[in-house]
Design a protein around this motif. Sequence first.
Motif, mmCIF file in Angstrom:
data_model
loop_
_atom_site.group_PDB
_atom_site.id
_atom_site.type_symbol
_atom_site.label_atom_id
_atom_site.label_comp_id
_atom_site.label_asym_id
_atom_site.label_seq_id
_atom_site.Cartn_x
_atom_site.Cartn_y
_atom_site.Cartn_z
ATOM 1 N N ARG A 160 0.839 -1.195 0.000
ATOM 2 C CA ARG A 160 0.000 0.000 0.000
ATOM 3 C C ARG A 160 0.873 1.243 0.000
ATOM 4 O O ARG A 160 2.065 1.202 0.305
ATOM 5 C CB ARG A 160 -0.888 0.015 1.245
ATOM 6 N N GLU A 168 -6.754 -3.891 -1.370
ATOM 7 C CA GLU A 168 -7.472 -5.144 -1.600
ATOM 8 C C GLU A 168 -6.869 -5.796 -2.821
ATOM 9 O O GLU A 168 -6.726 -5.164 -3.876
ATOM 10 C CB GLU A 168 -8.962 -4.913 -1.810
ATOM 11 N N ARG A 170 -6.478 -9.549 -5.210
ATOM 12 C CA ARG A 170 -7.009 -10.861 -5.579
ATOM 13 C C ARG A 170 -5.820 -11.738 -5.978
ATOM 14 O O ARG A 170 -4.974 -11.323 -6.790
ATOM 15 C CB ARG A 170 -7.983 -10.725 -6.751
ATOM 16 N N SER A 180 -9.348 -13.296 -1.956
ATOM 17 C CA SER A 180 -9.259 -11.841 -1.981
ATOM 18 C C SER A 180 -8.874 -11.396 -0.578
ATOM 19 O O SER A 180 -9.457 -11.870 0.410
ATOM 20 C CB SER A 180 -10.596 -11.204 -2.387
ATOM 21 N N GLN A 181 -7.885 -10.544 -0.480
ATOM 22 C CA GLN A 181 -7.358 -10.155 0.821
ATOM 23 C C GLN A 181 -7.319 -8.643 0.950
ATOM 24 O O GLN A 181 -7.036 -7.937 -0.018
ATOM 25 C CB GLN A 181 -5.933 -10.707 1.015
ATOM 26 N N ARG A 182 -7.618 -8.164 2.161
ATOM 27 C CA ARG A 182 -7.376 -6.779 2.513
ATOM 28 C C ARG A 182 -6.234 -6.779 3.514
ATOM 29 O O ARG A 182 -6.295 -7.438 4.545
ATOM 30 C CB ARG A 182 -8.621 -6.124 3.106
ATOM 31 N N HIS A 221 -6.116 -7.914 7.283
ATOM 32 C CA HIS A 221 -7.306 -7.527 8.042
ATOM 33 C C HIS A 221 -7.935 -8.749 8.702
ATOM 34 O O HIS A 221 -8.442 -8.676 9.825
ATOM 35 C CB HIS A 221 -8.311 -6.852 7.113
ATOM 36 N N SER A 242 -8.296 -2.570 -5.128
ATOM 37 C CA SER A 242 -8.519 -1.216 -4.616
ATOM 38 C C SER A 242 -7.363 -0.822 -3.716
ATOM 39 O O SER A 242 -6.582 -1.663 -3.261
ATOM 40 C CB SER A 242 -9.844 -1.126 -3.851
ATOM 41 N N GLY A 243 -7.264 0.471 -3.448
ATOM 42 C CA GLY A 243 -6.182 1.000 -2.621
ATOM 43 C C GLY A 243 -5.421 2.075 -3.376
ATOM 44 O O GLY A 243 -5.189 1.940 -4.578
ATOM 45 N N HIS A 260 -5.448 0.424 -10.342
ATOM 46 C CA HIS A 260 -6.479 -0.596 -10.129
ATOM 47 C C HIS A 260 -6.612 -1.457 -11.383
ATOM 48 O O HIS A 260 -6.633 -0.949 -12.509
ATOM 49 C CB HIS A 260 -7.815 0.055 -9.800
#
Length: 299
Positions: A160, A168, A170, A180-182, A221, A242-243, A260
């Motif tokens: 990030r 987020e 994939r 899918s991970q945050r 998360h 996303s991010g 993205h």
Amino acid sequence: MKSIFRQVALIGKYHAAGPAAQADSTRAALEQIARFVESQGCEVAVHDETAAIAGLEGYATLDVAGIGARCDLGRVVGGDGTMLGIGRQLASHGVPLSGIIQGRLGCITDIALDQYAHLLPPMLAGEYEEDFRTLMHAHVLRDGRCVFEALAMNDVVVHRGTTSGMVEIRVEVDGHFVASQRADGLIVATPTGSSAYALSAGGPLLHPSNPGWVLVPIAPHTLSNRPIVLPDAAEVAIELVSGRDASANFDMQSLAELLHGDRIVVRRSEHKVRFLHPRGWTYFDTLRKKLHWNEGGGT
């Protein structure tokens, strides 16, 4: 003992940074080692960027392609970062490398500066341990088109931005959806890189002979997102969903800014880096010294 190596390349820190006293110390070490290697019956050539930055004169200079074509051994003076940089560049040429560390012990540069006069002669005569390290070849794909590619010996890291929240992502392996991970990011590490950033993020150590790599989430998360070891024949794809301000880092020495929908595809490189170590060396020696295992007890 007679050297089995005819032409030896000397590679040192070649980034123009640090105080003048440090540069003088590096130049002095390089000159000392060059003279010593010559005394063992070898011809010495100096990496051109090393010579320019260190101000080293009186030796033939070669670029990476020249070292690959003409030299049969590379002596790297510096730290693991220097070894990572030159290792990736010389892997396709098959030139073996050994490292002389200045300062703290490294994981892949393992000969102390005050020990080289004792350890180098038998190595030059052919008494050494050989160690091959896997490389990753990564591509950043945008709308199906490659916009960046790089090799990595340690890791590929999707991370990030410094001021934004989680990303987020994939993750797919061999075209199969994994999760899918945050998280703050994700690390794909080789066995060499398992003792670097991946270890700090809670990943396992992998012995270099393991044909695998490890996926390690960074501050996920969901705490059930845990590190997983994969075969290195697998293809790993990471898509940024996303991010803000996310990036992909390759050995923390090259970087690609991500948008993205970008996909980072990681495959095993066809090339490996070949390291030479003093006779009797084992990976566990490095772990004990670097990680301070068994301090105060045993031998």
